[in-house]
Design an enzyme around this catalytic site. Structure first.
Site, PDB file in Angstrom:
ATOM      1  N   ASN A 152      30.107 -31.032 -11.332  1.00 22.91           N
ATOM      2  CA  ASN A 152      30.115 -32.357 -11.754  1.00 22.91           C
ATOM      3  C   ASN A 152      29.560 -33.511 -10.662  1.00 22.91           C
ATOM      4  O   ASN A 152      28.971 -34.440 -10.957  1.00 22.91           O
ATOM      5  CB  ASN A 152      31.320 -32.843 -12.552  1.00 22.91           C
ATOM      6  CG  ASN A 152      32.549 -32.730 -11.526  1.00 22.91           C
ATOM      7  OD1 ASN A 152      32.591 -31.943 -10.728  1.00 22.91           O
ATOM      8  ND2 ASN A 152      33.531 -33.231 -12.239  1.00 22.91           N
ATOM      9  N   GLU A 249      42.213 -28.677  -6.512  1.00 21.63           N
ATOM     10  CA  GLU A 249      41.801 -29.848  -7.452  1.00 21.63           C
ATOM     11  C   GLU A 249      41.224 -29.107  -8.585  1.00 21.63           C
ATOM     12  O   GLU A 249      40.112 -28.862  -9.078  1.00 21.63           O
ATOM     13  CB  GLU A 249      40.573 -30.607  -6.674  1.00 21.63           C
ATOM     14  CG  GLU A 249      40.703 -31.317  -5.451  1.00 21.63           C
ATOM     15  CD  GLU A 249      41.859 -32.355  -5.607  1.00 21.63           C
ATOM     16  OE1 GLU A 249      42.429 -32.628  -6.538  1.00 21.63           O
ATOM     17  OE2 GLU A 249      42.415 -32.718  -4.391  1.00 21.63           O
ATOM     18  N   CYS A 283      37.173 -34.930 -13.780  1.00 24.91           N
ATOM     19  CA  CYS A 283      38.298 -34.042 -13.948  1.00 24.91           C
ATOM     20  C   CYS A 283      39.439 -35.105 -14.162  1.00 24.91           C
ATOM     21  O   CYS A 283      40.522 -34.644 -14.910  1.00 24.91           O
ATOM     22  CB  CYS A 283      38.783 -33.352 -12.539  1.00 24.91           C
ATOM     23  SG  CYS A 283      38.615 -34.322 -11.192  1.00 24.91           S
ATOM     24  N   GLU A 457      43.265 -34.614  -1.604  1.00 23.80           N
ATOM     25  CA  GLU A 457      42.240 -34.930  -0.785  1.00 23.80           C
ATOM     26  C   GLU A 457      42.123 -36.257  -0.483  1.00 23.80           C
ATOM     27  O   GLU A 457      42.882 -37.298  -1.089  1.00 23.80           O
ATOM     28  CB  GLU A 457      41.000 -34.507  -1.743  1.00 23.80           C
ATOM     29  CG  GLU A 457      40.949 -33.079  -2.028  1.00 23.80           C
ATOM     30  CD  GLU A 457      39.538 -32.533  -2.232  1.00 23.80           C
ATOM     31  OE1 GLU A 457      39.115 -32.881  -3.528  1.00 23.80           O
ATOM     32  OE2 GLU A 457      38.912 -32.111  -1.740  1.00 23.80           O
TER      33      GLU A 457
HETATM   34  O1  TXE Z   1      34.337 -23.906 -13.286  1.00 21.51           O
HETATM   35  P1  TXE Z   1      34.677 -22.633 -12.493  1.00 21.51           P
HETATM   36  P2  TXE Z   1      33.011 -23.609 -14.328  1.00 21.51           P
HETATM   37  C1  TXE Z   1      36.202 -27.156 -15.975  1.00 21.51           C
HETATM   38  C2  TXE Z   1      35.344 -27.635 -17.187  1.00 21.51           C
HETATM   39  C3  TXE Z   1      34.349 -26.711 -17.384  1.00 21.51           C
HETATM   40  C4  TXE Z   1      35.059 -25.646 -16.913  1.00 21.51           C
HETATM   41  C5  TXE Z   1      34.218 -24.159 -16.333  1.00 21.51           C
HETATM   42  O2  TXE Z   1      36.220 -27.710 -18.216  1.00 21.51           O
HETATM   43  O3  TXE Z   1      33.921 -26.494 -18.709  1.00 21.51           O
HETATM   44  O4  TXE Z   1      36.016 -25.770 -16.150  1.00 21.51           O
HETATM   45  O5  TXE Z   1      33.349 -24.660 -15.497  1.00 21.51           O
HETATM   46  C6  TXE Z   1      33.556 -20.933  -8.005  1.00 21.51           C
HETATM   47  N1  TXE Z   1      36.343 -17.043  -6.465  1.00 21.51           N
HETATM   48  N2  TXE Z   1      36.190 -27.801 -14.838  1.00 21.51           N
HETATM   49  O6  TXE Z   1      32.746 -22.421 -14.956  1.00 21.51           O
HETATM   50  O7  TXE Z   1      34.512 -21.503 -12.869  1.00 21.51           O
HETATM   51  C7  TXE Z   1      32.534 -21.378  -9.041  1.00 21.51           C
HETATM   52  O8  TXE Z   1      31.429 -20.446  -8.604  1.00 21.51           O
HETATM   53  C8  TXE Z   1      36.024 -17.908  -5.875  1.00 21.51           C
HETATM   54  C9  TXE Z   1      36.697 -28.754 -14.280  1.00 21.51           C
HETATM   55  O9  TXE Z   1      31.742 -24.165 -13.744  1.00 21.51           O
HETATM   56  O10 TXE Z   1      36.110 -22.910 -12.125  1.00 21.51           O
HETATM   57  C10 TXE Z   1      32.446 -22.691  -8.903  1.00 21.51           C
HETATM   58  O11 TXE Z   1      31.664 -23.059  -7.458  1.00 21.51           O
HETATM   59  N3  TXE Z   1      35.240 -18.990  -6.302  1.00 21.51           N
HETATM   60  C11 TXE Z   1      36.751 -28.934 -12.986  1.00 21.51           C
HETATM   61  C12 TXE Z   1      33.771 -23.176  -8.828  1.00 21.51           C
HETATM   62  O12 TXE Z   1      34.413 -21.936  -8.560  1.00 21.51           O
HETATM   63  C13 TXE Z   1      34.984 -18.843  -7.737  1.00 21.51           C
HETATM   64  C14 TXE Z   1      35.395 -28.923 -12.206  1.00 21.51           C
HETATM   65  C15 TXE Z   1      34.293 -23.804 -10.014  1.00 21.51           C
HETATM   66  O13 TXE Z   1      33.859 -22.689 -11.196  1.00 21.51           O
HETATM   67  C16 TXE Z   1      35.559 -17.776  -8.515  1.00 21.51           C
HETATM   68  C17 TXE Z   1      34.508 -27.994 -12.966  1.00 21.51           C
HETATM   69  C18 TXE Z   1      36.250 -16.842  -7.845  1.00 21.51           C
HETATM   70  N4  TXE Z   1      36.808 -15.637  -8.540  1.00 21.51           N
HETATM   71  C19 TXE Z   1      35.002 -27.342 -14.039  1.00 21.51           C
HETATM   72  N5  TXE Z   1      35.185 -17.987  -9.747  1.00 21.51           N
HETATM   73  C20 TXE Z   1      37.402 -30.164 -12.502  1.00 21.51           C
HETATM   74  N6  TXE Z   1      38.690 -30.167 -12.154  1.00 21.51           N
HETATM   75  O14 TXE Z   1      36.655 -31.322 -12.093  1.00 21.51           O
HETATM   76  C21 TXE Z   1      34.442 -18.966  -9.985  1.00 21.51           C
HETATM   77  N7  TXE Z   1      34.160 -19.662  -8.536  1.00 21.51           N
END
Ligand code: TXE
Length: 483
Positions: A152, A249, A283, A457
């Site tokens: 985001n 976060e 978030c 952060e």
């Molecule tokens: O997030 P992910 P995604 C929420 C939001 C969204 C949902 C899924 O509801 O629809 O999460 O989004 C990395 N080891 N938020 O799938 O999976 C991944 O490659 C290490 C809220 O995009 O949490 C990416 O760089 N890294 C949130 C990052 O983690 C890993 C913002 C986030 O991916 C990993 C984003 C692993 N095992 C999504 N698996 C907020 N708080 O703002 C994934 N990643």
């Protein structure tokens, strides 16, 4: 392709490609077109990133903090000079409207670089007198840190993690989200242009498995993740194996409480900022809007009018206020929640549709008559979907606001100053707002409680996240040994 970078990765001071890695297509969310084709990091790329970071960090930690700060300050100036170009790239990467990216992304990254540049030279230890003997403490960097970003705020997240890490003498390997891999490469390029020694800020691309490889490497001392709770659990557990430091976060389902004495236009503005900015993909969004019953009808009437006036469209048009969601997957997820809202009996006040245009668009959506048990009141949607819930009194609304596993943020709108502070004191959330919402200046700590995260952060609190304390006992007299 209109946004193809020089190469997929940025390692040891230069762009690096390894076409053996799996393909990562970057899609412009406003049209669905492929704008860049990258490759996931192979083992060789990951190794180059880790070894160059470990090598570079040792020298960087020995440099005078004021000199480290000077490099970051120069990077901030370059970012500000190139704001338009970087904002356009952020828009291509995420689909967020240029109207937002021009003021919220590269600029907030520059804020973080400036803030931590200034703070670098202020870090000191303490002296603890013990009669003749004494103890002094040293704030040391952790070493090689891994930053893992969400999709985001790709530029801001790279800077919010990179700036404090570098300021306090660490190296950072940053893995952007596979959905938005472009902007962090620019941050790396600019840091080098500003004089950052090679290897200190490396960007490697890939899906979760690449993040997983980084998190478990023996050379890594710390992991900072912005992402979902599900991923946070995995990354935290993997980091625990090596007793690594973490900052998490994660997501939220934050309450925004509007008392009936609030300035109604301000409260609606706050609720809209907290649900529709960045198409709701923030978030800290206040997605459960609790409105005190006497104000409810007027609130919904004006909210509907103002929501329907939002200009949705081509994000490159500076008059446009709302762009698409960032990915097709997110669009499906959001549409699923809208259907769940309707099916479970919430009243659709406005929106809930897909406009007739290509790209991952959904109209700004407001549901009323939402109850605490509904799916849309419990789960993080991460889209422009506001749930309005009615409440009667203060004690009740505090209990309902806290009845969630999340605890990232919370907001209160009221003209009663005493009540504002009394309520905020009881809300289980890391970042709260009174008569405002979603402003996150670098000067303020940011982070969650409960499932929303660990650590903070920004602000002076980031010192705790990127340094550790060494204590040194100095004996000034003879050693008093009993043998
Ligand atoms: O997030 P992910 P995604 C929420 C939001 C969204 C949902 C899924 O509801 O629809 O999460 O989004 C990395 N080891 N938020 O799938 O999976 C991944 O490659 C290490 C809220 O995009 O949490 C990416 O760089 N890294 C949130 C990052 O983690 C890993 C913002 C986030 O991916 C990993 C984003 C692993 N095992 C999504 N698996 C907020 N708080 O703002 C994934 N990643």
């Amino acid at each position: 392709m209109r946004a193809q970078p020089t190469a997929s990765h940025f390692v040891d001071g230069r762009y690096l490609e390894d076409a053996a890695g799996e393909t990562l297509d970057v899609i412009y969310p406003a049209t669905g077109e492929v704008i860049a084709r990258l490759h996931e990091a192979t083992d060789a790329v990951i190794e180059a990133a880790l070894s160059s970071a470990a090598r570079a960090q040792a020298d960087w930690a020995r440099m005078k903090p004021v000199e480290r700060g000077r490099v970051l300050m120069r990077a901030a100036a370059i970012i500000r000079d190139r704001n338009r170009e970087l904002s356009e790239l952020e828009t291509l990467d995420t689909g967020k409207p240029l109207q937002e990216t021009l003021v919220a992304d590269a600029t907030s990254g520059a804020d973080a670089l400036e803030y931590f540049a200034g703070m670098a030279a202020t870090v000191t230890g303490e002296t603890i007198p013990l009669g003749q003997d004494f103890v002094y403490t040293i704030r040391e960097p952790l070493g090689v840190c891994v930053g893992i970003g969400a999709w985001n705020y790709p530029t801001q997240i790279a800077c919010w993690k990179g700036a404090p890490a570098l300021a306090f003498g660490n190296a950072m390997i940053f893995k952007p989200s596979e959905t938005t891999p472009l902007c962090a490469l620019k941050v790396a390029e600019i840091l080098i242009e500003a004089g950052l020694p090679a290897g200190l800020f490396n960007v490697v691309q890939g899906r979760g498995a690449v993040g997983g490889r980084l998190v478990t490497d023996a050379r890594v001392a710390k992991v900072s993740l912005t992402g979902s709770v599900a991923t946070g659990r995995k990354v935290y557990a993997a980091a625990a194996e090596g007793m690594r430091h973490v900052t998490m976060e994660l997501g939220g389902k934050s309450p925004l409480i509007v008392f009936d004495d609030a300035d109604i236009e301000d409260a609606i503005g706050g609720a809209m900022l907290g649900n529709f900015y960045s198409s709701g993909q923030v978030c800290s969004n206040g997605t459960r809007v609790f409105v005190q019953r006497p104000l409810l009808d007027r609130f919904l009437t004006r909210l509907k009018v103002r929501t329907e006036a939002i200009a949705l469209g081509d994000p490159m048009d500076e008059a446009v206020q709302m762009g698409p969601l960032t990915s097709a997957a997110q669009l499906d997820k959001v549409m699923g929640y809208i259907e769940a809202g309707k099916a479970e009996g919430a009243r659709l006040v406005t929106g809930g549709t897909r406009p007739d245009r290509p790209g991952f668009y959904v109209t700004p959506t407001v549901f009323a008559d939402v109850t605490d048990d509904m799916t849309i009141a419990r789960e993080e949607i991460f889209g422009p979907v506001m749930a309005v819930l009615a409440f009667d009194d203060e004690e009740e609304v505090i209990a309902r606001a806290n009845a969630t596993e999340y605890g990232l943020s919370a907001g209160v709108f009221t003209r009663d100053l005493t009540r504002a502070h009394r309520v905020v004191a009881q809300l289980q959330a890391g970042s709260c707002w009174i008569n405002s919402y979603n402003l996150a200046p670098v000067e303020a700590p940011f982070g969650g409680v409960k499932l929303s995260g660990v650590g903070r952060e920004n602000s002076r609190a980031a010192l705790e996240s990127y340094t550790q304390v060494k204590s040194v006992y100095v004996g000034m007299g003879p050693v008093d040994a009993p043998y």
